[in-house]
Design a protein around this motif. Structure first.
Motif, PDB file in Angstrom:
ATOM      1  N   ILE A 194     -32.949  30.364  41.293  1.00  0.00           N
ATOM      2  CA  ILE A 194     -31.919  30.113  42.230  1.00  0.00           C
ATOM      3  C   ILE A 194     -31.559  28.461  42.449  1.00  0.00           C
ATOM      4  CG2 ILE A 194     -31.367  30.322  44.639  1.00  0.00           C
ATOM      5  CD1 ILE A 194     -31.037  32.882  42.902  1.00  0.00           C
ATOM      6  N   ARG A 195     -32.791  27.953  42.521  1.00  0.00           N
ATOM      7  CA  ARG A 195     -32.730  26.293  42.558  1.00  0.00           C
ATOM      8  C   ARG A 195     -31.571  25.632  41.350  1.00  0.00           C
ATOM      9  NH1 ARG A 195     -34.577  28.676  45.891  1.00  0.00           N
ATOM     10  NH2 ARG A 195     -36.398  28.324  47.366  1.00  0.00           N
ATOM     11  N   LEU A 196     -31.958  26.349  40.137  1.00  0.00           N
ATOM     12  CA  LEU A 196     -31.296  25.710  38.924  1.00  0.00           C
ATOM     13  C   LEU A 196     -29.887  26.198  39.080  1.00  0.00           C
ATOM     14  CD1 LEU A 196     -31.197  24.481  36.263  1.00  0.00           C
ATOM     15  CD2 LEU A 196     -31.971  26.518  35.204  1.00  0.00           C
ATOM     16  N   GLU A 197     -29.568  27.364  39.569  1.00  0.00           N
ATOM     17  CA  GLU A 197     -28.197  27.682  39.634  1.00  0.00           C
ATOM     18  C   GLU A 197     -27.381  26.816  40.798  1.00  0.00           C
ATOM     19  OE1 GLU A 197     -28.547  32.469  39.026  1.00  0.00           O
ATOM     20  OE2 GLU A 197     -28.309  31.764  41.059  1.00  0.00           O
ATOM     21  N   ALA A 198     -28.103  26.287  41.877  1.00  0.00           N
ATOM     22  CA  ALA A 198     -27.547  25.621  42.958  1.00  0.00           C
ATOM     23  C   ALA A 198     -27.418  24.007  42.312  1.00  0.00           C
ATOM     24  CB  ALA A 198     -28.522  25.344  43.983  1.00  0.00           C
ATOM     25  N   PHE A 199     -28.201  23.517  41.230  1.00  0.00           N
ATOM     26  CA  PHE A 199     -28.178  22.353  40.648  1.00  0.00           C
ATOM     27  C   PHE A 199     -26.787  22.373  39.871  1.00  0.00           C
ATOM     28  CE2 PHE A 199     -28.973  19.389  37.080  1.00  0.00           C
ATOM     29  CZ  PHE A 199     -28.769  18.317  37.930  1.00  0.00           C
ATOM     30  N   VAL A 200     -26.734  23.699  39.132  1.00  0.00           N
ATOM     31  CA  VAL A 200     -25.434  23.495  38.452  1.00  0.00           C
ATOM     32  C   VAL A 200     -24.235  23.664  39.372  1.00  0.00           C
ATOM     33  CG1 VAL A 200     -24.136  25.218  36.839  1.00  0.00           C
ATOM     34  CG2 VAL A 200     -26.532  25.003  36.265  1.00  0.00           C
ATOM     35  N   THR A 201     -24.319  24.390  40.222  1.00  0.00           N
ATOM     36  CA  THR A 201     -23.112  24.184  41.226  1.00  0.00           C
ATOM     37  C   THR A 201     -22.862  22.882  41.594  1.00  0.00           C
ATOM     38  OG1 THR A 201     -23.440  26.399  42.323  1.00  0.00           O
ATOM     39  CG2 THR A 201     -22.158  25.153  43.607  1.00  0.00           C
ATOM     40  N   PHE A 202     -23.967  22.293  42.055  1.00  0.00           N
ATOM     41  CA  PHE A 202     -23.998  20.707  42.312  1.00  0.00           C
ATOM     42  C   PHE A 202     -23.177  20.045  41.261  1.00  0.00           C
ATOM     43  CE2 PHE A 202     -26.027  16.473  41.706  1.00  0.00           C
ATOM     44  CZ  PHE A 202     -25.338  15.747  42.788  1.00  0.00           C
ATOM     45  N   MET A 203     -23.533  19.869  40.071  1.00  0.00           N
ATOM     46  CA  MET A 203     -23.019  19.602  38.831  1.00  0.00           C
ATOM     47  C   MET A 203     -21.592  19.629  38.829  1.00  0.00           C
ATOM     48  SD  MET A 203     -25.289  17.187  37.812  1.00  0.00           S
ATOM     49  CE  MET A 203     -24.541  16.734  36.535  1.00  0.00           C
ATOM     50  N   VAL A 204     -21.232  20.737  38.731  1.00  0.00           N
ATOM     51  CA  VAL A 204     -20.012  21.266  38.392  1.00  0.00           C
ATOM     52  C   VAL A 204     -18.902  20.689  39.465  1.00  0.00           C
ATOM     53  CG1 VAL A 204     -18.208  23.301  38.358  1.00  0.00           C
ATOM     54  CG2 VAL A 204     -20.264  23.394  37.199  1.00  0.00           C
ATOM     55  N   CYS A 205     -19.434  20.815  40.731  1.00  0.00           N
ATOM     56  CA  CYS A 205     -18.574  20.216  41.959  1.00  0.00           C
ATOM     57  C   CYS A 205     -18.549  18.731  41.681  1.00  0.00           C
ATOM     58  CB  CYS A 205     -19.212  20.508  43.112  1.00  0.00           C
ATOM     59  SG  CYS A 205     -18.980  22.228  43.627  1.00  0.00           S
ATOM     60  N   SER A 206     -19.597  18.112  41.563  1.00  0.00           N
ATOM     61  CA  SER A 206     -19.589  16.633  41.181  1.00  0.00           C
ATOM     62  C   SER A 206     -18.388  16.290  40.123  1.00  0.00           C
ATOM     63  CB  SER A 206     -21.158  15.961  40.844  1.00  0.00           C
ATOM     64  OG  SER A 206     -21.560  16.166  42.073  1.00  0.00           O
ATOM     65  N   VAL A 207     -18.550  17.115  38.968  1.00  0.00           N
ATOM     66  CA  VAL A 207     -17.596  16.788  38.030  1.00  0.00           C
ATOM     67  C   VAL A 207     -16.145  16.928  38.362  1.00  0.00           C
ATOM     68  CG1 VAL A 207     -16.948  17.577  35.535  1.00  0.00           C
ATOM     69  CG2 VAL A 207     -19.395  17.015  36.101  1.00  0.00           C
ATOM     70  N   ALA A 208     -15.978  18.072  39.102  1.00  0.00           N
ATOM     71  CA  ALA A 208     -14.612  18.173  39.899  1.00  0.00           C
ATOM     72  C   ALA A 208     -14.326  17.217  40.416  1.00  0.00           C
ATOM     73  CB  ALA A 208     -14.882  19.504  40.511  1.00  0.00           C
ATOM     74  N   LEU A 209     -14.813  16.737  41.416  1.00  0.00           N
ATOM     75  CA  LEU A 209     -14.700  15.452  42.314  1.00  0.00           C
ATOM     76  C   LEU A 209     -14.463  14.142  41.651  1.00  0.00           C
ATOM     77  CD1 LEU A 209     -17.153  16.060  45.041  1.00  0.00           C
ATOM     78  CD2 LEU A 209     -14.551  16.384  45.199  1.00  0.00           C
ATOM     79  N   LEU A 210     -14.889  14.140  40.352  1.00  0.00           N
ATOM     80  CA  LEU A 210     -14.700  13.081  39.529  1.00  0.00           C
ATOM     81  C   LEU A 210     -13.517  13.057  38.524  1.00  0.00           C
ATOM     82  CD1 LEU A 210     -18.397  12.205  38.231  1.00  0.00           C
ATOM     83  CD2 LEU A 210     -16.880  10.974  39.741  1.00  0.00           C
ATOM     84  N   GLY A 211     -12.788  14.128  38.644  1.00  0.00           N
ATOM     85  CA  GLY A 211     -11.425  14.224  37.887  1.00  0.00           C
ATOM     86  C   GLY A 211     -11.255  15.651  37.106  1.00  0.00           C
ATOM     87  N   PHE A 212     -11.942  16.587  37.328  1.00  0.00           N
ATOM     88  CA  PHE A 212     -11.971  17.657  36.590  1.00  0.00           C
ATOM     89  C   PHE A 212     -12.080  18.936  37.344  1.00  0.00           C
ATOM     90  CE2 PHE A 212     -13.891  14.381  33.837  1.00  0.00           C
ATOM     91  CZ  PHE A 212     -13.015  14.538  32.690  1.00  0.00           C
ATOM     92  N   PRO A 213     -11.280  19.016  38.473  1.00  0.00           N
ATOM     93  CA  PRO A 213     -11.294  20.200  39.310  1.00  0.00           C
ATOM     94  C   PRO A 213     -11.001  21.565  38.527  1.00  0.00           C
ATOM     95  CG  PRO A 213      -9.332  18.575  39.705  1.00  0.00           C
ATOM     96  CD  PRO A 213     -10.262  18.091  38.752  1.00  0.00           C
ATOM     97  N   TYR A 214     -10.198  21.643  37.665  1.00  0.00           N
ATOM     98  CA  TYR A 214     -10.060  22.758  36.843  1.00  0.00           C
ATOM     99  C   TYR A 214     -10.963  23.408  36.608  1.00  0.00           C
ATOM    100  CZ  TYR A 214     -10.526  19.783  33.009  1.00  0.00           C
ATOM    101  OH  TYR A 214     -10.855  18.916  31.954  1.00  0.00           O
ATOM    102  N   LEU A 215     -12.261  23.201  36.507  1.00  0.00           N
ATOM    103  CA  LEU A 215     -13.708  23.757  36.473  1.00  0.00           C
ATOM    104  C   LEU A 215     -14.109  24.614  37.658  1.00  0.00           C
ATOM    105  CD1 LEU A 215     -15.707  21.185  34.713  1.00  0.00           C
ATOM    106  CD2 LEU A 215     -14.684  22.891  33.610  1.00  0.00           C
ATOM    107  N   LEU A 216     -13.659  24.396  38.746  1.00  0.00           N
ATOM    108  CA  LEU A 216     -13.878  25.129  39.929  1.00  0.00           C
ATOM    109  C   LEU A 216     -13.836  26.683  39.705  1.00  0.00           C
ATOM    110  CD1 LEU A 216     -12.545  22.631  42.459  1.00  0.00           C
ATOM    111  CD2 LEU A 216     -14.997  23.310  42.185  1.00  0.00           C
ATOM    112  N   PRO A 217     -12.642  26.904  39.308  1.00  0.00           N
ATOM    113  CA  PRO A 217     -12.845  28.795  38.998  1.00  0.00           C
ATOM    114  C   PRO A 217     -14.093  29.212  38.181  1.00  0.00           C
ATOM    115  CG  PRO A 217     -10.667  27.769  38.548  1.00  0.00           C
ATOM    116  CD  PRO A 217     -11.741  26.471  38.445  1.00  0.00           C
ATOM    117  N   VAL A 218     -14.695  28.412  37.562  1.00  0.00           N
ATOM    118  CA  VAL A 218     -16.007  29.077  37.082  1.00  0.00           C
ATOM    119  C   VAL A 218     -16.979  29.221  38.144  1.00  0.00           C
ATOM    120  CG1 VAL A 218     -17.996  28.193  35.377  1.00  0.00           C
ATOM    121  CG2 VAL A 218     -15.639  27.760  34.813  1.00  0.00           C
TER     122      VAL A 218
END
Length: 143
Positions: A14-38
């Motif tokens: 569960i902690r690893l899944e939360a880290f993945v969520t953190f990373m995807v959201c951080s990357v989205a905020l850095l300019g790749f928000p089209y990853l959010l549907p994942v």
């Protein structure tokens, strides 16, 4: 309300899944928000169908179990509730982004904050709300 109709989940998975969520959201905020549907898809599967129906959860579980780092078992009910919140927030963020509305960053930042609390400090805010809700409104027992 504890869920005994679904298998428990490993804490570190569960902690690893939360880290993945953190990373995807951080990357989205850095300019790749089209990853959010994942994230919305992952939240949908884990929140409504169960963690063991999610390919990423099964992969993370297999990986961490192979190195004896899966962690203690936790009841899946609160974690499923947290994933329903992930589904809602990621879906709202995705819809806002694809509509051209800059407010997509608000739910994305909220996901960064709450996923950080989970992976870094093992504090699941949605799980706390889940438990608090059932203390205030316990399910009616029939029979």
């Amino acid at each position: 309300m504890l869920r005994f109709d679904v298998p428990p989940v490993n804490a570190n998975v569960i902690r690893l899944e939360a880290f993945v969520t953190f990373m995807v959201c951080s990357v989205a905020l850095l300019g790749f928000p089209y990853l959010l549907p994942v994230l919305a898809l992952m939240g949908l599967v884990r929140g409504f169908l169960g963690h063991y129906k999610c390919p990423s959860h099964r992969g993370f579980a297999k990986l961490l179990e192979s190195i004896n780092r899966a962690g203690a078992k936790e009841n899946a009910g609160a974690k499923m509730f947290a994933n329903k919140i992930l589904f809602i927030a990621a879906t709202v963020a995705s819809v806002l982004y694809f509509m051209g509305n800059s407010f997509w960053v608000v739910p994305t930042i909220a996901l960064v904050i709450f996923s950080t609390l989970e992976w870094a400090f093992s504090f699941c805010a949605a799980c706390w709300v889940y438990g608090f809700w059932y203390k205030l409104f316990p399910p009616k027992m029939t029979g």
